[in-house]
Design a protein around this motif. Structure first.
Motif, short mmCIF file in Angstrom:
data_model
loop_
_atom_site.label_atom_id
_atom_site.label_comp_id
_atom_site.label_asym_id
_atom_site.label_seq_id
_atom_site.Cartn_x
_atom_site.Cartn_y
_atom_site.Cartn_z
N ASN A 47 -0.67 9.46 -8.17
CA ASN A 47 0.08 9.74 -6.73
C ASN A 47 -0.13 8.73 -5.80
OD1 ASN A 47 1.55 12.11 -6.59
ND2 ASN A 47 -0.38 13.38 -6.80
N ASN A 48 -1.48 8.17 -5.76
CA ASN A 48 -1.72 7.19 -4.76
C ASN A 48 -0.85 5.85 -4.98
OD1 ASN A 48 -3.73 8.93 -3.45
ND2 ASN A 48 -5.55 7.73 -3.92
N ARG A 49 -0.94 5.54 -6.27
CA ARG A 49 -0.09 4.44 -6.78
C ARG A 49 1.50 4.43 -6.39
NH1 ARG A 49 -0.20 1.73 -12.64
NH2 ARG A 49 0.99 3.43 -13.09
N ALA A 50 2.00 5.82 -6.50
CA ALA A 50 3.14 6.13 -6.05
C ALA A 50 3.47 5.94 -4.62
CB ALA A 50 3.64 7.38 -6.55
N GLN A 51 2.34 6.08 -3.83
CA GLN A 51 2.83 5.98 -2.63
C GLN A 51 2.70 4.45 -2.14
OE1 GLN A 51 3.88 7.78 -0.07
NE2 GLN A 51 3.20 6.84 1.64
N LYS B 236 5.76 2.04 -0.34
CA LYS B 236 5.29 1.16 0.69
C LYS B 236 5.73 -0.27 0.44
CE LYS B 236 3.44 3.78 3.57
NZ LYS B 236 4.04 4.17 4.97
N CYS B 237 5.86 -0.67 -0.98
CA CYS B 237 6.21 -1.95 -1.41
C CYS B 237 7.62 -1.91 -1.79
CB CYS B 237 5.56 -2.50 -2.76
SG CYS B 237 3.62 -2.71 -2.46
N SER B 238 8.42 -0.91 -1.62
CA SER B 238 9.91 -0.83 -1.52
C SER B 238 10.18 -1.02 -3.26
CB SER B 238 10.77 -1.67 -0.97
OG SER B 238 10.43 -1.65 0.57
N GLN B 239 9.05 -0.40 -4.05
CA GLN B 239 9.26 -0.07 -5.37
C GLN B 239 9.52 1.00 -5.89
OE1 GLN B 239 9.43 -3.01 -7.43
NE2 GLN B 239 9.03 -4.27 -5.84
N PHE B 240 10.81 1.31 -5.44
CA PHE B 240 10.97 3.01 -5.22
C PHE B 240 11.42 3.59 -6.95
CE2 PHE B 240 13.19 1.61 -1.17
CZ PHE B 240 12.02 1.96 -0.46
N LYS B 241 11.88 2.86 -7.73
CA LYS B 241 11.75 3.17 -9.17
C LYS B 241 10.40 3.18 -9.89
CE LYS B 241 16.24 0.79 -9.66
NZ LYS B 241 17.09 -0.13 -10.57
N ALA B 242 9.61 2.41 -9.56
CA ALA B 242 8.14 2.65 -9.96
C ALA B 242 7.62 3.69 -9.34
CB ALA B 242 7.10 1.28 -9.63
N ALA B 243 7.99 3.81 -8.03
CA ALA B 243 7.15 5.17 -7.47
C ALA B 243 7.77 6.43 -8.28
CB ALA B 243 7.53 5.27 -6.07
N LYS C 187 10.80 13.10 -4.48
CA LYS C 187 11.71 13.32 -3.59
C LYS C 187 11.92 12.11 -2.56
CE LYS C 187 11.70 18.30 -3.53
NZ LYS C 187 11.49 19.54 -2.47
N ASP C 188 10.97 11.48 -2.32
CA ASP C 188 10.97 10.43 -1.20
C ASP C 188 11.46 9.23 -1.86
OD1 ASP C 188 10.67 9.26 1.27
OD2 ASP C 188 8.37 8.84 0.74
N ALA C 189 10.85 8.80 -2.90
CA ALA C 189 11.46 7.66 -3.47
C ALA C 189 13.03 7.83 -3.92
CB ALA C 189 10.52 7.23 -4.59
N THR C 190 13.22 8.96 -4.42
CA THR C 190 14.42 9.38 -4.91
C THR C 190 15.65 8.99 -3.60
OG1 THR C 190 14.12 10.74 -6.53
CG2 THR C 190 16.28 11.09 -5.81
N ARG C 191 15.22 9.76 -2.42
CA ARG C 191 16.10 9.59 -1.20
C ARG C 191 16.07 8.09 -0.89
NH1 ARG C 191 14.46 9.20 3.76
NH2 ARG C 191 12.28 9.58 3.26
N ARG C 192 14.96 7.37 -0.86
CA ARG C 192 14.98 6.01 -0.32
C ARG C 192 16.12 5.18 -1.32
NH1 ARG C 192 10.58 4.67 2.97
NH2 ARG C 192 9.27 6.40 3.54
N PHE D 97 -5.02 0.05 0.72
CA PHE D 97 -3.96 0.61 1.40
C PHE D 97 -4.18 0.76 2.79
CE2 PHE D 97 -1.49 4.40 2.72
CZ PHE D 97 -0.34 4.00 1.92
N LYS D 98 -5.28 1.12 3.20
CA LYS D 98 -5.55 1.19 4.76
C LYS D 98 -5.27 0.00 5.26
CE LYS D 98 -8.54 5.28 4.43
NZ LYS D 98 -10.07 6.13 4.66
N LYS D 99 -5.69 -1.00 4.66
CA LYS D 99 -5.70 -2.35 5.56
C LYS D 99 -4.10 -3.10 5.27
CE LYS D 99 -10.29 -4.03 4.34
NZ LYS D 99 -11.10 -4.80 3.65
N ARG D 100 -3.23 -2.11 4.76
CA ARG D 100 -1.47 -2.32 4.61
C ARG D 100 -1.31 -3.46 3.60
NH1 ARG D 100 1.01 0.61 8.04
NH2 ARG D 100 2.94 -0.81 7.78
N LYS D 101 -2.22 -3.62 2.57
CA LYS D 101 -2.26 -4.48 1.58
C LYS D 101 -1.77 -3.74 0.30
CE LYS D 101 -5.91 -7.62 3.26
NZ LYS D 101 -7.13 -8.28 2.70
N PHE D 102 -0.51 -3.20 0.42
CA PHE D 102 0.02 -2.39 -0.65
C PHE D 102 0.21 -2.96 -1.85
CE2 PHE D 102 1.96 -1.15 3.64
CZ PHE D 102 1.15 -0.12 3.87
#
Length: 650
Positions: free
Chosen positions: A208-212, A216-223, A245-250, A292-297
């Motif tokens: 779940n964390n890696r999906a998020q 953030k990296c715009s890797q929606f299919k991987a998510a 749902k979020d990745a599908t919508r994006r 992730f918190k440092k935005r180093k996705f």
């Protein structure tokens, strides 16, 4: 009061074991119908729509104990949990004893829990061993034939096993035996219960964390694939559903629109599964969260991947085992989903990865998606697997054709042509018959109109031959209404219950048979191809398992319950009068005709069909014009019997 009829534990166990020894002296495995500890069928729990999936939210129910049960009452809104304390007895039903956490004891009578087995005692003891913890939802208490009170369970969806940790090697050994004995649903239940235990909660959290992070990296299919991997382990995981749902919508697709889902399949099947190189350093959930918190996705994706690889071997083996069993149950979406999950979790083991790729390619091949199968096959490195897959693909191409050996089961003067396209048939309303099948193209004598796999069978039938003169109901005597009168029909009902616990697509397709109100409802009926069992259902989300908790029901029909399933088996099961029976969804739409224009038969086992279920073949026995209804012979019944059972007026 309750205290007046409850026996003490030693007394109840002694009487049970005495009766068990007496029963085993007179019963044989080949005649398991000769014993039935349950009361009359009329004295049972009323059907409830609560039990429609394999997952009931226990937190919304209240716990009760045996002392709280009332005779001939259903404990609405409650559940009872306890431990099995004796080896079960088995016959037409399973009988055992349940002890709750306060020391109360009561007999437990279980119906529809065993499909055909060569040794029913062994199967019952493996499924309900001494020490197993179970939970019964809304228990129904009654007086049994021997005068003792007992809980009777007719719907297997009302009983769940309480998970207990079992050694990994023991799970694999048990599963291997079940698979070898072709007890695929039992093996699936074993693996799934282990996967859904607390032991692998950390894996779902990391995915779940890696999906998020991938979002953030715009890797929606991987998510999407990461979220789908979570749902293979924990179907009710709300975080994973939200990520999906979020990745599908994006990506520009709708999670709930059927046409959008079909387009998403095309996009996802063109996606190459990236496997991240982890290096030598181990990662942790904490290190991924810090990144992730440092935005180093991108770094967080790598850390989560390293952490997954560290603890992934056991669950990947179990997921691949689920994929293998699911293939043998024709649960292709579940097989694809679990193989994908193993790939998303582990990226270092060549053995695991190769097996996962092979299982995905095999699943696509078995439903005729050869192009998709070839795309996946490019990742397989073992030559023997590639060779086996190519052979399987060739078999899949001819699986929908009719083999020459089948000619001998029809009149030799008839001959058989290749199967025609399902577009030549239409599922439509028929005057005075509610629904049926009509021809939308001219059909010739010998055209094969349907070649369909069974969704469930009373056993793995090995006998073959034409059964156009046999009853659709496989009866040993005639009965009106929804009564089930043969042992094989009871086995088929048990098989359906077992499958429905894990197969939401089966539920959805079975509900198609409920669209029968022609006089008041003129909505378009489902086309034949949509109902055919062995297809890739692209109304189901890509790489998500077909567990009932996930599969969306677009039919708008009522829920399944025991009474509905009994009626379904009684009204629609094909079979021989003194043999096994099966349920075919599309073939069930063909109506009876005293002078039928079609014949039906059970086909030999096809090369691609590894589980040994039979396919129903229906062919034209004379030329048929456009608009003419296609009919088959249900069996030799009187007019009164046809009207009483199926509402047929001749």
């Amino acid at each position: 009061t309750q205290s007046t009829w409850v026996r003490t534990k030693p007394e109840l166990v002694m009487i049970f074991e005495k009766n068990q020894k007496r029963a085993k002296r007179v019963i044989t495995v080949t005649d398991s119908k000769s014993i039935d500890f349950s009361t009359a069928a009329s004295v049972k729990k009323p059907s409830s729509d609560l039990m429609t999936t394999s997952s009931v939210d226990k937190t919304k129910l209240s716990p009760i104990y045996i002392k709280d049960l009332l005779l001939f009452h259903t404990a609405k809104g409650c559940y009872i949990e306890g431990t099995l304390i004796v080896e079960p007895d088995a016959g037409a039903t399973i009988v055992t004893i349940l002890e709750d956490d306060k020391g109360g004891v009561i007999k437990l009578v279980l119906n529809n829990f065993l499909s055909t087995q060569s040794d029913i005692y062994k199967a019952a003891e493996e499924k309900f061993p001494v020490g197993a913890r179970i939970c019964i939802f809304e228990p129904y208490c009654k007086v049994l034939r021997d005068g003792d009170p007992g809980i009777r369970v007719d719907n297997p969806l009302e009983l769940n096993f309480v998970h207990s940790s079992t050694a990994f090697d023991e799970i694999r050994a048990k599963g291997k035996i079940m698979f070898h004995d072709k007890r695929y649903v039992d093996a699936l239940e074993l693996y799934v219960n282990e996967i859904r235990g607390d032991k692998y909660k950390e894996v779902t959290a990391l995915l779940n964390n890696r999906a998020q992070s991938n979002i953030k990296c715009s890797q929606f299919k991987a998510a999407i694939l990461d979220a789908a991997a979570v749902l293979s382990i924990d179907p009710g995981n709300e975080t994973a559903i939200f990520r999906y749902k979020d990745a599908t919508r994006r990506l520009g697709f709708s999670y709930s629109d059927q046409e959008s889902i079909r387009q998403l399949w095309t996009v996802m099947c063109d996606f190459k599964w990236p496997l991240v190189e982890c290096g030598d350093r181990e990662g942790t959930k904490a290190s991924g969260t810090r990144a992730f918190k440092k935005r180093k996705f991108t770094a967080s994706v790598l850390e989560y991947t390293r952490a997954l690889t560290k603890e992934s071997v056991e669950i990947c083996v179990l997921l691949n085992n689920v994929a293998v069993v699911a293939l043998n149950l024709h649960m292709f979406h579940t097989s694809l989903a679990c193989a994908n999950s193993a790939l998303r979790i582990n990226n270092e083991s060549d053995v695991i990865n190769n097996k996962s790729w092979f299982l995905m390619a095999k699943a696509f091949a078995m439903v005729g998606e050869i192009e998709l199968s070839n795309k996946i096959a490019g990742n397989i490195v073992r030559d023997d697997c590639i060779s086996k897959l190519k052979s399987l693909q060739k078999s899949a191409i001819v699986d929908k054709r009719v083999f020459p050996m089948q000619l001998k089961f029809f009149d030799r003067k008839l001959g058989l042509n290749d199967i025609i396209a399902v577009e030549a048939l239409k599922h439509d309303y028929i005057a005075n018959k509610v629904r049926g099948i009509v021809a939308v193209k001219p059909l010739k004598r010998g055209d094969v109109l349907l070649n369909e796999h069974a969704v469930a069978s009373s056993n793995n039938m090995r006998d073959t031959g034409i059964d156009s003169n046999e009853s659709l109901k496989g009866k040993t005597m005639f009965s009106s209404g929804d009564e089930i009168v043969t042992f094989h029909q009871k086995e088929l009902l048990s098989s359906l219950f077992a499958r429905l616990r894990y197969d939401g697509l089966l539920k959805r397709k079975i509900l198609y048979l409920q669209q029968d109100t022609a006089s008041t409802n003129k909505e378009p009926l489902d086309d034949i191809e949509a109902v055919l069992w062995r297809v890739l259902d692209k109304d189901t989300l890509p790489f998500v398992p077909q567990y009932p908790e996930i599969v969306q029901d677009y039919s708008g029909l009522t829920h399944l319950n025991e009474d509905y399933l009994r009626g379904l088996v009684s009204m629609n099961a094909f079979g021989k009068r003194f043999g096994s029976c099966s349920l075919y969804l599309s073939a069930s739409f063909f109506n009876h005709g005293d002078n039928p224009n079609c014949a039906h038969m059970i086909s030999p086992i096809s090369p691609v069909n590894e589980i040994g279920d039979q396919r129903k073949i229906i062919c034209a026995i004379r030329d048929i014009d456009i608009g003419e209804e296609l009919t088959i012979l249900y069996g030799y019944f009187t007019r009164e019997e046809l009207h009483s059972k199926w509402g047929i007026n001749l």
